[in-house]
Design a protein around this motif. Structure first.
Motif, PDB file in Angstrom:
ATOM      1  N   THR A   1      34.993  32.475  38.741  1.00 43.22           N
ATOM      2  CA  THR A   1      35.793  33.712  38.710  1.00 43.22           C
ATOM      3  C   THR A   1      36.518  33.959  40.028  1.00 43.22           C
ATOM      4  O   THR A   1      37.498  34.701  40.052  1.00 43.22           O
ATOM      5  N   ALA A   2      36.044  33.373  41.129  1.00 46.77           N
ATOM      6  CA  ALA A   2      36.594  33.645  42.463  1.00 46.77           C
ATOM      7  C   ALA A   2      36.603  35.133  42.773  1.00 46.77           C
ATOM      8  O   ALA A   2      37.478  35.633  43.473  1.00 46.77           O
ATOM      9  N   SER A   3      35.616  35.846  42.242  1.00 44.36           N
ATOM     10  CA  SER A   3      35.534  37.277  42.553  1.00 44.36           C
ATOM     11  C   SER A   3      34.075  37.696  42.717  1.00 44.36           C
ATOM     12  O   SER A   3      33.282  37.593  41.778  1.00 44.36           O
TER      13      SER A   3
ATOM     14  N   GLY B   1      32.083  33.726  53.672  1.00 48.05           N
ATOM     15  CA  GLY B   1      33.068  32.696  53.325  1.00 48.05           C
ATOM     16  C   GLY B   1      34.471  33.184  53.640  1.00 48.05           C
ATOM     17  O   GLY B   1      35.304  32.444  54.188  1.00 48.05           O
ATOM     18  N   THR B   2      34.732  34.435  53.323  1.00 53.95           N
ATOM     19  CA  THR B   2      36.050  35.014  53.572  1.00 53.95           C
ATOM     20  C   THR B   2      36.347  35.073  55.062  1.00 53.95           C
ATOM     21  O   THR B   2      37.439  34.698  55.511  1.00 53.95           O
ATOM     22  N   ALA B   3      35.370  35.528  55.848  1.00 55.15           N
ATOM     23  CA  ALA B   3      35.577  35.642  57.289  1.00 55.15           C
ATOM     24  C   ALA B   3      35.870  34.265  57.892  1.00 55.15           C
ATOM     25  O   ALA B   3      36.807  34.092  58.681  1.00 55.15           O
TER      26      ALA B   3
ATOM     27  N   VAL C   1      38.015  43.520  53.011  1.00 52.86           N
ATOM     28  CA  VAL C   1      38.606  42.767  51.900  1.00 52.86           C
ATOM     29  C   VAL C   1      37.845  43.043  50.595  1.00 52.86           C
ATOM     30  O   VAL C   1      36.620  43.085  50.588  1.00 52.86           O
ATOM     31  N   ALA C   2      38.600  43.251  49.505  1.00 50.87           N
ATOM     32  CA  ALA C   2      37.941  43.528  48.224  1.00 50.87           C
ATOM     33  C   ALA C   2      37.411  42.225  47.633  1.00 50.87           C
ATOM     34  O   ALA C   2      37.911  41.150  47.947  1.00 50.87           O
ATOM     35  N   GLY C   3      36.410  42.335  46.771  1.00 46.88           N
ATOM     36  CA  GLY C   3      35.829  41.127  46.175  1.00 46.88           C
ATOM     37  C   GLY C   3      36.608  40.633  44.976  1.00 46.88           C
ATOM     38  O   GLY C   3      36.047  40.439  43.901  1.00 46.88           O
ATOM     39  N   VAL C   4      37.903  40.434  45.158  1.00 44.14           N
ATOM     40  CA  VAL C   4      38.737  39.942  44.051  1.00 44.14           C
ATOM     41  C   VAL C   4      39.479  38.681  44.483  1.00 44.14           C
ATOM     42  O   VAL C   4      39.607  38.425  45.682  1.00 44.14           O
ATOM     43  N   PRO C   5      40.000  37.885  43.544  1.00 42.23           N
ATOM     44  CA  PRO C   5      40.634  36.621  43.924  1.00 42.23           C
ATOM     45  C   PRO C   5      41.782  36.814  44.926  1.00 42.23           C
ATOM     46  O   PRO C   5      42.538  37.778  44.833  1.00 42.23           O
ATOM     47  N   SER C   6      41.859  35.867  45.855  1.00 41.80           N
ATOM     48  CA  SER C   6      42.938  35.806  46.857  1.00 41.80           C
ATOM     49  C   SER C   6      43.044  37.006  47.766  1.00 41.80           C
ATOM     50  O   SER C   6      44.056  37.185  48.441  1.00 41.80           O
ATOM     51  N   ALA C   7      42.008  37.829  47.817  1.00 41.52           N
ATOM     52  CA  ALA C   7      42.099  39.035  48.635  1.00 41.52           C
ATOM     53  C   ALA C   7      42.250  38.713  50.120  1.00 41.52           C
ATOM     54  O   ALA C   7      42.879  39.471  50.863  1.00 41.52           O
ATOM     55  N   SER C   8      41.722  37.575  50.569  1.00 41.64           N
ATOM     56  CA  SER C   8      41.800  37.276  52.009  1.00 41.64           C
ATOM     57  C   SER C   8      43.212  37.092  52.503  1.00 41.64           C
ATOM     58  O   SER C   8      43.461  37.236  53.688  1.00 41.64           O
ATOM     59  N   LEU C   9      44.117  36.717  51.603  1.00 37.57           N
ATOM     60  CA  LEU C   9      45.469  36.395  52.083  1.00 37.57           C
ATOM     61  C   LEU C   9      46.103  37.589  52.792  1.00 37.57           C
ATOM     62  O   LEU C   9      46.808  37.431  53.777  1.00 37.57           O
TER      63      LEU C   9
ATOM     64  N   CYS D   1      35.381  28.350  46.316  1.00 42.16           N
ATOM     65  CA  CYS D   1      34.304  27.921  47.222  1.00 42.16           C
ATOM     66  C   CYS D   1      33.869  29.068  48.122  1.00 42.16           C
ATOM     67  O   CYS D   1      32.678  29.304  48.303  1.00 42.16           O
ATOM     68  N   ARG D   2      34.850  29.801  48.699  1.00 44.36           N
ATOM     69  CA  ARG D   2      34.415  30.840  49.650  1.00 44.36           C
ATOM     70  C   ARG D   2      33.728  31.994  48.933  1.00 44.36           C
ATOM     71  O   ARG D   2      32.821  32.630  49.475  1.00 44.36           O
ATOM     72  N   THR D   3      34.144  32.278  47.677  1.00 44.81           N
ATOM     73  CA  THR D   3      33.477  33.356  46.942  1.00 44.81           C
ATOM     74  C   THR D   3      32.019  32.972  46.682  1.00 44.81           C
ATOM     75  O   THR D   3      31.121  33.819  46.758  1.00 44.81           O
ATOM     76  N   SER D   4      31.758  31.685  46.406  1.00 43.60           N
ATOM     77  CA  SER D   4      30.377  31.263  46.195  1.00 43.60           C
ATOM     78  C   SER D   4      29.566  31.452  47.468  1.00 43.60           C
ATOM     79  O   SER D   4      28.403  31.851  47.419  1.00 43.60           O
ATOM     80  N   VAL D   5      30.200  31.157  48.619  1.00 45.80           N
ATOM     81  CA  VAL D   5      29.492  31.383  49.890  1.00 45.80           C
ATOM     82  C   VAL D   5      29.224  32.885  50.072  1.00 45.80           C
ATOM     83  O   VAL D   5      28.122  33.294  50.463  1.00 45.80           O
ATOM     84  N   ASN D   6      30.216  33.715  49.745  1.00 51.99           N
ATOM     85  CA  ASN D   6      30.024  35.171  49.860  1.00 51.99           C
ATOM     86  C   ASN D   6      28.836  35.630  49.032  1.00 51.99           C
ATOM     87  O   ASN D   6      27.968  36.364  49.489  1.00 51.99           O
ATOM     88  N   VAL D   7      28.805  35.178  47.782  1.00 50.73           N
ATOM     89  CA  VAL D   7      27.747  35.624  46.864  1.00 50.73           C
ATOM     90  C   VAL D   7      26.388  35.073  47.297  1.00 50.73           C
ATOM     91  O   VAL D   7      25.379  35.785  47.305  1.00 50.73           O
TER      92      VAL D   7
HETATM   93  N1  ASP Z   1      37.728  36.102  46.352  1.00 52.82           N
HETATM   94  C1  ASP Z   1      36.887  36.532  47.418  1.00 52.82           C
HETATM   95  C2  ASP Z   1      35.708  37.293  46.852  1.00 52.82           C
HETATM   96  O1  ASP Z   1      35.798  37.905  45.822  1.00 52.82           O
HETATM   97  C3  ASP Z   1      37.611  37.360  48.419  1.00 52.82           C
HETATM   98  C4  ASP Z   1      38.568  36.473  49.168  1.00 52.82           C
HETATM   99  O2  ASP Z   1      38.162  35.837  50.145  1.00 52.82           O
HETATM  100  O3  ASP Z   1      39.719  36.362  48.771  1.00 52.82           O
HETATM  101  O4  ASP Z   1      34.646  37.282  47.401  1.00 52.82           O
END
Ligand code: ASP
Length: 450
Positions: free
Chosen positions: A295-297, A334-336, A373-381, A418-424
């Motif tokens: 889901t990348a979220s 992961g995002t950081a 940053v919100a936990g949604v796809p591509s939010a880091s950009l 990948c980074r979302t998996s690290v976040n979770v």
């Molecule tokens: N997609 C990431 C998340 O939901 C946020 C990001 O780094 O874009 O954790």
């Protein structure tokens, strides 16, 4: 009847999704987006699966925080829990950023012999029309965010986002997670401070809602294989192989840095601080990790993370319902890490050298923006644009960076997974470490606590 375990079903669906996406990409190339096949895949993954997960987020978070705290009948120790949780978030995110910083300085994905990689520069200028359009869009989002800088800085804006003007409005918006957590905590402590039949009825009702939401999450997860198939197919069908090839060194640096954090740092912390076997924890979190990957979220994955942590790892509701929702918004290792690598990569491609103090500013901003940053796809950009603007390039030169931001965007989804998996995973490790420090015995093995 022979029945495959859910995580195997999801894994197989993931592989089939990759195959379907590759076939569609081969057949239709850049026009894949417009085809009915991609439409169906997107419908299965985005509309149905992610839609259903998002549907349960608000009632699940509210009820699990309230049930976790008010259902215990004793409120002691929450200040301590909060301090431990925040300490863990800060520690792991800082370590993650330092790993990113070291890898990008070591690998130099944007340079060849100390100069901007000519192939990358050519690739970006060849696709500049498309990349600049994408980059500008992200840039606009970032300016929207920066229009109203808070006089009290990041802390001020965090507090502002936490206090809702209207309870119902924030409960109707999946993006207002911080204020939802705030309302839930106040409700829980309010219920604890009261006595009487009516209060007990309200508490019992919320505990019942929580059980119901966990049940519904279980049903939604039965659809996970279909959803994951759709999401993977949709993602792969839109990522052209030539993009992947040109950006491969950059992608490799990101994945290597994320891998070090995921496979070495976090397991080591689990082992040293919680005295549990990391392999058992990986196994307990399988479904959540596969869901975050597809889901990348982290927000959409939250219901699954909660379920895995409570049912498979045995973490109490008290700890998991406090640490996880907060972590899904605030703790993004992961995002950081990614923000740091991406900003330095863009600087490399643009031929900008950053001294120590500039790199330090990037580290600090990556830490702070990853919280927002919100936990949604591509939010880091969006955060990347903000860091670029503040440290790397002056406003006037930001346009020059748009092609690079667009190029990053073109390959973002896979890195996002990948980074979302690290976040979770980091949120879940935090919950285990905090739970063990509170004396909990988990289903993950390790010495008995009493
Ligand atoms: N997609 C990431 C998340 O939901 C946020 C990001 O780094 O874009 O954790």
């Amino acid at each position: 009847m022979f029945k495959l375990k859910l995580h195997w079903q999801i894994l197989i669906a993931l592989l089939f999704g990759v195959i379907a996406g590759t076939l569609i990409q081969r057949e239709f190339g850049l026009d894949a987006k417009e085809t009915v096949y991609v439409g169906i895949l997107k419908f299965l993954g985005n509309t149905v699966f992610i839609g259903l997960l998002k549907m349960v987020i608000v009632p699940l978070i509210f009820s699990s925080i309230v049930a976790g705290i008010a259902g215990r009948k004793k409120s002691r120790g929450f200040g301590r829990l909060g301090m431990k949780t925040l300490g863990y978030y800060m520690l792991t995110s800082s370590v993650a950023i330092l790993i990113g910083l070291s890898i990008v300085n070591l690998m130099k994905p944007g340079l060849v012999d100390g100069q901007p990689n000519p192939e990358l520069v050519k690739f970006m200028s060849e696709n500049s029309a498309e990349f600049e359009k994408k980059g500008e869009l992200v840039g606009k989002d970032a300016t929207g965010l920066q229009d109203k800088p808070h006089p009290l800085g990041v802390v001020g804006s965090l507090i502002e986002r936490m206090i809702p003007e209207n309870v119902f409005q924030s409960a109707s918006d999946n993006g207002s997670m911080l204020s939802l957590i705030f309302i839930s905590l106040i409700t829980a402590f309010g219920l604890l401070s009261l006595q009487g039949q009516a209060v007990e009825t309200v508490t019992d009702l919320i505990i019942g809602v929580n059980e119901l939401m966990i049940k519904i999450t279980g049903w939604i997860m039965k659809l996970a294989p279909l959803g994951v198939f759709g999401l993977m197919g949709w993602t792969i069908s839109q990522t052209g192989p030539s993009f992947l090839f040109s950006m491969s060194k950059y992608m490799f640096s990101v994945i290597l840095a994320l891998g070090i954090h995921f496979f070495i740092v976090l397991p080591l912390m689990l082992f040293l601080l919680a005295k549990v076997n990391p392999i058992n924890h990986f196994s307990a979190m399988k479904e959540a990790l596969l869901t975050s990957f597809s889901t990348a979220s982290s927000s959409a994955t939250l219901p699954v993370t909660l379920k895995c942590l409570q049912q498979n790892a045995g973490v109490s509701k008290r700890v998991s319902s406090f640490v996880l929702p907060l972590g899904a918004t605030v703790n993004m290792d992961g995002t950081a890490l990614y923000e740091c690598v991406a900003v330095l990569f863009i600087a490399q491609v643009m031929g900008i050298t950053l001294d120590f103090s500039a790199q330090l500013s990037i580290v600090i901003l990556a830490l702070l923006t990853s919280i927002g940053v919100a936990g949604v796809p591509s939010a880091s950009l969006v955060a990347i644009v903000i860091i670029l603007q503040n440290v790397v390039v002056a406003d006037a030169k930001l346009e020059g960076a748009f092609a690079a931001i667009g190029a990053i965007y073109a390959v973002d989804r896979i890195l996002d997974m990948c980074r979302t998996s690290v976040n979770v995973f980091s949120d879940s490790c935090g919950a285990v470490i905090v739970a063990r420090s509170e004396g909990e015995n988990l289903l993950l093995g390790g010495p008995e606590r009493n």
